[in-house]
Enzyme design. Structure first.
Site, short mmCIF file in Angstrom:
data_model
loop_
_atom_site.label_atom_id
_atom_site.label_comp_id
_atom_site.label_asym_id
_atom_site.label_seq_id
_atom_site.Cartn_x
_atom_site.Cartn_y
_atom_site.Cartn_z
N GLN A 84 0.99 -1.11 -0.16
CA GLN A 84 0.00 0.16 0.15
C GLN A 84 0.85 1.29 0.00
O GLN A 84 0.60 2.23 -1.04
CB GLN A 84 -0.82 -0.02 1.26
CG GLN A 84 -1.96 1.12 1.09
CD GLN A 84 -3.20 0.95 0.40
OE1 GLN A 84 -3.13 -0.19 -0.29
NE2 GLN A 84 -3.60 2.06 -0.21
N ILE A 85 2.00 1.14 0.71
CA ILE A 85 2.98 2.54 0.98
C ILE A 85 3.54 2.79 -0.46
O ILE A 85 3.55 3.78 -0.82
CB ILE A 85 3.80 2.13 1.96
CG1 ILE A 85 3.25 2.30 3.26
CG2 ILE A 85 5.16 3.21 1.97
CD1 ILE A 85 4.10 1.96 4.47
N HIS A 86 3.90 1.47 -1.31
CA HIS A 86 4.42 1.81 -2.50
C HIS A 86 3.44 2.09 -3.53
O HIS A 86 3.94 2.21 -4.75
CB HIS A 86 5.28 0.66 -2.83
CG HIS A 86 6.57 0.42 -2.06
ND1 HIS A 86 6.59 -0.04 -0.65
CD2 HIS A 86 7.70 0.69 -2.28
CE1 HIS A 86 7.68 0.02 -0.21
NE2 HIS A 86 8.65 0.52 -1.48
N GLU A 123 2.25 -25.92 6.65
CA GLU A 123 2.60 -26.24 8.06
C GLU A 123 1.31 -25.96 9.05
O GLU A 123 1.67 -25.44 10.10
CB GLU A 123 3.86 -25.45 8.37
CG GLU A 123 5.01 -25.98 7.71
CD GLU A 123 5.48 -27.49 7.98
OE1 GLU A 123 5.19 -27.89 9.08
OE2 GLU A 123 6.11 -27.85 7.03
N GLU A 129 -6.49 -21.32 10.40
CA GLU A 129 -7.56 -21.88 11.23
C GLU A 129 -7.32 -23.21 12.04
O GLU A 129 -7.79 -23.25 13.13
CB GLU A 129 -8.61 -22.36 10.23
CG GLU A 129 -9.28 -21.31 9.29
CD GLU A 129 -8.42 -20.79 7.98
OE1 GLU A 129 -8.71 -19.44 7.78
OE2 GLU A 129 -7.44 -21.26 7.66
#
Length: 113
Positions: free
Chosen positions: A67-69, A94, A98
Site C-alpha cells: 500500500q505504501i508503495h 505447516e 484456522e
C-alpha cells in the site's frame, strides 16, 4: 508532493505499527522456542500462537508495504510484491491459520478457560 514519503505522519504511523507488531511476533516466537529449550517438550498452544500471530502480522505488514508503495508495489519488479506472496503462504503451509486457532482453542478449553 515534493518530499520523501517517509516524512508524512500517516506513513510514519504505519511504519511504527508494522515494526511494533513484527517485534511482538518475534518475541512470541522466541518465547515458544525458549520454553522448548528450557523444558524439553514443546508447548503446543504457545507454538500455535506464535505461528498464527507471526503469519498474520507478516501478511498485514507486507500488505501495508504494498500500500505504501502504491501501484509500484504491486508489480513483479519490486521486492514488496514478492514479500507479500512469501508472507501469504505462511498462513497456508505447516498448518493453516484456522488449524492453529483450533489448536489454541482446544488447549484453552483443556485448561478450563
Amino acid at each position: 508532493f515534493g518530499r520523501p514519503i517517509g516524512d508524512f505522519q500517516a506513513i510514519q504511523h504505519k511504519l511504527a505499527d508494522m515494526y511494533t507488531e513484527t517485534e511482538a511476533a518475534r518475541n512470541l516466537t522466541y518465547k515458544s522456542a525458549w520454553e522448548v529449550d528450557e523444558g524439553g517438550s514443546p508447548n503446543t498452544m504457545l507454538a500455535s500462537m506464535a505461528k498464527e500471530y507471526a503469519s498474520r502480522i507478516a501478511v498485514k505488514t507486507a500488505n501495508e508495504a504494498v500500500q505504501i508503495h502504491g501501484g509500484s508495489g504491486y508489480v513483479n519488479d519490486f521486492d514488496v510484491e514478492r514479500f507479500y506472496r512469501d508472507a501469504k503462504i505462511t498462513q497456508i503451509y505447516e498448518g493453516t491459520t484456522e488449524i492453529q486457532k483450533m489448536i489454541i482453542a482446544r488447549e484453552l478449553q483443556g485448561k478450563g478457560f
